[in-house]
Scaffold this motif. Structure first.
Motif, PDB file in Angstrom:
ATOM      1  N   ILE A  12       0.835  -1.204   0.000  1.00  0.00           N
ATOM      2  CA  ILE A  12       0.000   0.000   0.000  1.00  0.00           C
ATOM      3  C   ILE A  12       0.873   1.259   0.000  1.00  0.00           C
ATOM      4  O   ILE A  12       1.811   1.363   0.785  1.00  0.00           O
ATOM      5  CB  ILE A  12      -0.883   0.041   1.274  1.00  0.00           C
ATOM      6  N   VAL A  13       0.523   2.188  -0.864  1.00  0.00           N
ATOM      7  CA  VAL A  13       1.201   3.492  -0.868  1.00  0.00           C
ATOM      8  C   VAL A  13       0.144   4.547  -0.547  1.00  0.00           C
ATOM      9  O   VAL A  13      -0.922   4.564  -1.172  1.00  0.00           O
ATOM     10  CB  VAL A  13       1.811   3.785  -2.254  1.00  0.00           C
ATOM     11  N   ILE A  14       0.442   5.401   0.422  1.00  0.00           N
ATOM     12  CA  ILE A  14      -0.434   6.542   0.702  1.00  0.00           C
ATOM     13  C   ILE A  14       0.239   7.756   0.075  1.00  0.00           C
ATOM     14  O   ILE A  14       1.395   8.054   0.370  1.00  0.00           O
ATOM     15  CB  ILE A  14      -0.617   6.787   2.220  1.00  0.00           C
ATOM     16  N   ARG A  15      -0.481   8.439  -0.807  1.00  0.00           N
ATOM     17  CA  ARG A  15       0.123   9.574  -1.542  1.00  0.00           C
ATOM     18  C   ARG A  15      -0.954  10.606  -1.866  1.00  0.00           C
ATOM     19  O   ARG A  15      -2.156  10.293  -1.811  1.00  0.00           O
ATOM     20  CB  ARG A  15       0.782   9.057  -2.832  1.00  0.00           C
ATOM     21  N   PRO A  16      -0.528  11.829  -2.244  1.00  0.00           N
ATOM     22  CA  PRO A  16      -1.510  12.839  -2.663  1.00  0.00           C
ATOM     23  C   PRO A  16      -2.269  12.363  -3.897  1.00  0.00           C
ATOM     24  O   PRO A  16      -1.715  11.687  -4.771  1.00  0.00           O
ATOM     25  CB  PRO A  16      -0.642  14.070  -2.987  1.00  0.00           C
ATOM     26  N   VAL A  60      -4.728   9.476  -1.148  1.00  0.00           N
ATOM     27  CA  VAL A  60      -5.312   8.194  -1.567  1.00  0.00           C
ATOM     28  C   VAL A  60      -4.414   7.050  -1.108  1.00  0.00           C
ATOM     29  O   VAL A  60      -3.202   7.221  -0.907  1.00  0.00           O
ATOM     30  CB  VAL A  60      -5.488   8.115  -3.110  1.00  0.00           C
ATOM     31  N   ALA A  61      -5.042   5.865  -0.946  1.00  0.00           N
ATOM     32  CA  ALA A  61      -4.303   4.617  -0.682  1.00  0.00           C
ATOM     33  C   ALA A  61      -4.330   3.822  -1.982  1.00  0.00           C
ATOM     34  O   ALA A  61      -5.400   3.498  -2.496  1.00  0.00           O
ATOM     35  CB  ALA A  61      -4.987   3.826   0.430  1.00  0.00           C
ATOM     36  N   GLU A  62      -3.131   3.530  -2.500  1.00  0.00           N
ATOM     37  CA  GLU A  62      -3.040   2.829  -3.784  1.00  0.00           C
ATOM     38  C   GLU A  62      -2.311   1.499  -3.601  1.00  0.00           C
ATOM     39  O   GLU A  62      -1.340   1.412  -2.859  1.00  0.00           O
ATOM     40  CB  GLU A  62      -2.247   3.694  -4.777  1.00  0.00           C
ATOM     41  N   SER A  63      -2.822   0.466  -4.260  1.00  0.00           N
ATOM     42  CA  SER A  63      -2.061  -0.781  -4.335  1.00  0.00           C
ATOM     43  C   SER A  63      -2.110  -1.279  -5.764  1.00  0.00           C
ATOM     44  O   SER A  63      -3.192  -1.434  -6.339  1.00  0.00           O
ATOM     45  CB  SER A  63      -2.624  -1.843  -3.388  1.00  0.00           C
ATOM     46  N   ASP A 108      -3.697   7.959   9.899  1.00  0.00           N
ATOM     47  CA  ASP A 108      -2.347   8.274  10.418  1.00  0.00           C
ATOM     48  C   ASP A 108      -1.625   9.257   9.495  1.00  0.00           C
ATOM     49  O   ASP A 108      -0.931  10.168   9.951  1.00  0.00           O
ATOM     50  CB  ASP A 108      -1.497   7.002  10.534  1.00  0.00           C
ATOM     51  N   SER A 109      -1.794   9.055   8.190  1.00  0.00           N
ATOM     52  CA  SER A 109      -1.081   9.911   7.225  1.00  0.00           C
ATOM     53  C   SER A 109      -1.604  11.342   7.252  1.00  0.00           C
ATOM     54  O   SER A 109      -0.820  12.299   7.191  1.00  0.00           O
ATOM     55  CB  SER A 109      -1.217   9.348   5.807  1.00  0.00           C
ATOM     56  N   ILE A 110      -2.924  11.500   7.354  1.00  0.00           N
ATOM     57  CA  ILE A 110      -3.434  12.882   7.365  1.00  0.00           C
ATOM     58  C   ILE A 110      -3.067  13.553   8.691  1.00  0.00           C
ATOM     59  O   ILE A 110      -2.764  14.753   8.722  1.00  0.00           O
ATOM     60  CB  ILE A 110      -4.954  12.942   7.065  1.00  0.00           C
TER      61      ILE A 110
END
Ligand code: COA
Length: 155
Positions: A12-16, A60-63, A108-110
Motif C-alpha cells: 500500500i502506498v499513501i500519496r496525494p 489516496v491509498a493505492e495498491s 495516520d497519514s493525514i
C-alpha cells in the motif's frame, strides 16, 4: 486483491491524489453513498488536490495501480474562536478492502500532515447513528470534542 492481501501493508502506498485517480475516487464514493457527484469531486480536487498547500490534504491509498481508499481534510484557523486544528471531512475505503488497516493508515497519514502544518489536534464529525464510523474514530483514539454542532431547518 483481497483484504487479506492488503494486510501486507508494504503493498500500500499513501500519496496525494492525482487527476487520474478521480474516476476511481468518484466510484468508491458512489458505491458508499449511492450518489454519483462528479462535479463535486472535480471541484474538491481543484481546491485540495493541487499539493500547493500544507493546510489542505487529499490523500489516496493505492495498491498496484488501484485506488483502495481516500481521506480529505484541512487545517482551519480560529474557526469559531478555536485554535487552529485539523479537520477530517471525508474518508472512504473500498468495501472489498476494508478491515485490513487502510482506514488507519489513511488517518495516520493525514494526522502526520496536520502535524507538519503545525497543529496538534484533529477533529471530525460523525452522525450519531453511524456505528461504523463511530467505531472507527474511537479505534483511532478520538473522543467527544468540547464543541457541539447545531442546526435548524430554513424551510
Ligand atoms: C470507516 C472506514 C474508513 C474504516 O476503514 P478500514 O480500512 O476498514 O479501517 P481499519 O481496517 O483501519 O479498522 C480500524 C478499526 O476501525 C474499527 N472498525 C472498522 N470497521 C469496522 C466494522 N465494520 N465494525 C466495527 N468496527 C470497525 C475497528 O476497531 C478496527 O480495528 P480492528 O480491525 O483492530 O478491530 C471504512 O469502513 C469506510 O470507508 N466506511 C464508509 C465510510 C463512509 O461512509 N464514508 C462516506 C462519508 S465520509
Amino acid at each position: 486483491m483481497t483484504s487479506a492481501d492488503l494486510k501486507d501493508t508494504t503493498a500500500i502506498v499513501i500519496r496525494p491524489v492525482e487527476a487520474a485517480d478521480l474516476g476511481q475516487v468518484i466510484a468508491i464514493d458512489a458505491e458508499s453513498t449511492g450518489i454519483q457527484k462528479t462535479d463535486y469531486w472535480y471541484e474538491l480536487f481543484h481546491r485540495f488536490g493541487t499539493g500547493h498547500s500544507r493546510q489542505r490534504l487529499f490523500l489516496v491509498a493505492e495498491s498496484e495501480g488501484t485506488i483502495q481508499g481516500f481521506i480529505i481534510g484541512e487545517v482551519r484557523d480560529w474557526e469559531f474562536g478555536s485554535p487552529s486544528c485539523g479537520w477530517v471531512f471525508a474518508i472512504d475505503v473500498r468495501p472489498g478492502a476494508r478491515l485490513a488497516g487502510l482506514g488507519t493508515k489513511l488517518f495516520d497519514s493525514i494526522c502526520a500532515g496536520f502535524r507538519h502544518a503545525g497543529v496538534d489536534t484533529v477533529r471530525t464529525q460523525v452522525s450519531r447513528d453511524n456505528n461504523l464510523m463511530l467505531s472507527f474514530v474511537r479505534s483511532q483514539g478520538m473522543m467527544a470534542a468540547p464543541v457541539i454542532t447545531l442546526e435548524m431547518s430554513l424551510d
